[in-house]
Design an enzyme around this catalytic site. Structure first.
Site, short mmCIF file in Angstrom:
data_model
loop_
_atom_site.label_atom_id
_atom_site.label_comp_id
_atom_site.label_asym_id
_atom_site.label_seq_id
_atom_site.Cartn_x
_atom_site.Cartn_y
_atom_site.Cartn_z
N CYS A 119 -4.74 0.81 4.74
CA CYS A 119 -3.66 0.90 5.73
C CYS A 119 -4.11 0.26 7.05
CB CYS A 119 -3.23 2.36 5.91
SG CYS A 119 -1.63 2.56 6.71
N HIS A 133 -1.94 3.16 0.13
CA HIS A 133 -2.96 4.20 -0.03
C HIS A 133 -3.13 4.53 -1.51
CE1 HIS A 133 -3.69 5.84 4.13
NE2 HIS A 133 -2.59 5.13 4.36
N GLU A 152 -5.44 6.13 -2.94
CA GLU A 152 -5.99 7.49 -3.10
C GLU A 152 -4.89 8.55 -3.08
OE1 GLU A 152 -5.41 7.38 1.27
OE2 GLU A 152 -5.95 5.92 -0.27
#
Length: 434
Positions: free
Chosen positions: A132, A262, A264
């Site tokens: 990001c 993102h 994750e």
């Protein structure tokens, strides 16, 4: 021993984000980042976003990897030029600040810390993963630029150029505050890139070169820095991932990459199961690179084995050492009454050595310095010493006029050069020993 560099885990630096809690600032890092770094075999070292930390980054050595993630907007002054400006009116900028109030408060200290870490990684080839905001920091550190607001700038660009209109006339929504974690949009993955490799199996099942990613940003890459290659595009043309192909080989400790989304956090509702098996791959390969980088650094700084001499060379060495020792005694005050008379031949070994034109290896020069050998030409040495003193005086005058930030950049540069010199010197010494 646990303190032995050869057995400790690689250290990955992560800069915290600041938030306000009970009228006090609190620094934090998202738990998913920490879980993945630890799970794949590295130690996350949190760099607090505290005033002055950008001047203390040397204290966080050794650094084997840097992960930069979410945060506020980057200060536009770090990337905007007279040629490349947003063109947004004051009214539009005020509307952006109102719509994205949590992101538009510029944090110059965090900018300074992260820009320095990004440049350090680029200078020393330390593995770097930007998620990001971290991808935007990487692009800006290399000379790229950003859209200050994607919705306003890209829509304006599309209206001015028909060829840039989104596919099917659909405007991509890059942030949805009403469905923050659930929001997804499609990205087109570029073939023969790491992202393609990680999600290849999933895309083959779908029969499309695309995946659906989460999206939490109102800014993004406008001009991609020259060294990078795109890995994914949103339908509106925004670059969603990029990497440096010349600095990507995790097995050799090379990893420089930025992802706007993102991975994750790409998980199924109310579950820790990832949307795709390839979601954690960026972290897995990043940590793999950090481990390889640590091993490479440790091997280059290991203590070389002592040079072994055969019997004849050892005898010559002892004669030269004795010759220099006698010369030192004579120079410092004479023989005195308690010492045996010195034969002229005992000084000849040192004299012959100093007069010889034999080119010395770096290993031999270092050994001579350890024995206290004199320089070959004392007069030349004194002249160089005077010249160095003059250069030092001039350098101090120049540095006295430099800003704190300029001095910090200069210090980081010479730290990098010192590392390179140490690595090259070590290789030369090891080569001479073979």
């Amino acid at each position: 021993m646990a303190s032995d560099l050869s057995v400790i885990l690689p250290r990955v630096l992560i800069v915290s984000r600041r938030t306000l809690r009970k009228n006090k600032f609190v620094d934090f890092v998202g738990e998913y980042h920490l879980d993945l770094i630890v799970g794949y075999g590295a130690v996350p070292v949190i760099v607090p976003r505290v005033n002055g930390v950008h001047m203390l980054l040397d204290s966080f050595e050794p650094i084997h990897g840097v992960l930069l993630c979410e945060g506020e907007d980057i200060d536009p002054s770090l990337y905007e030029t007279e040629v490349d400006v947003s063109g947004l009116s004051p009214e539009e900028l005020e509307e952006i600040r109102r719509l994205h109030a949590s992101d538009t408060a510029i944090d110059k200290e965090k900018d300074s810390i992260e820009m320095r870490l990004a440049k350090l990684c680029l200078e020393r080839n330390i593995p770097y993963l930007g998620i990001c905001r971290g991808s935007q920091v990487l692009n800006v550190a290399c000379g790229g630029t950003l859209y200050q607001d994607i919705e306003k700038e890209l829509s304006k660009k599309h209206n001015e150029n028909y060829e840039l209109k989104p596919q099917n006339g659909v405007q991509v929504r890059h942030i949805n505050y009403d469905d923050y974690d659930g929001h997804r949009h499609v990205v087109q993955v570029v073939e023969e890139t790491p992202l393609h490799q990680w999600f290849k199996e999933s895309m083959e099942k779908e029969g499309k070169m695309e995946i659906r990613v989460n999206s939490y940003h109102h800014q993004g890459v406008k001009k991609l820095a020259q060294r990078f290659v795109p890995m994914a595009f949103a339908p509106d043309g925004l670059i969603e991932g990029f990497y440096d192909p010349d600095a990507y080989n995790p097995e050799e400790g090379k990893f420089i990459m930025g992802l706007q989304f993102h991975p994750e956090r790409m998980r199924r509702p109310d579950s820790d199961e990832f949307d795709y098996p390839g979601c954690p791959s960026a972290y897995q390969e990043f940590v793999k690179a950090a481990i390889a980088y640590k091993n490479k650094v440790n091997s280059s700084t290991s203590v070389p084995q002592p040079l072994k001499l055969d019997g004849e060379m050892e005898m010559k060495r002892k004669k030269i050492v004795r010759s220099f020792s006698i010369a030192r005694i004579i120079y410092s005050g004479g023989l005195g009454s308690g010492l045996q008379p010195i034969k002229e031949s005992e000084l000849e070994a040192g004299a012959e050595f100093l007069e010889s034109n034999t080119v010395l290896s770096l290993q031999q020069e270092n050994r001579l310095k350890q024995m206290g050998a004199t320089v070959r030409n004392a007069g030349s040495y004194i002249e160089r010493l005077k010249l160095n003193e003059e250069r030092e005086r001039l350098a101090r005058n120049v540095m006295g006029k430099m800003s704190v930030e300029q001095l910090s950049d200069l210090s980081a540069f010479y730290h990098m050069m010192g590392q390179i010199c140490s690595e090259v010197l070590e290789r030369k010494l090891q080569w001479d020993c073979q």
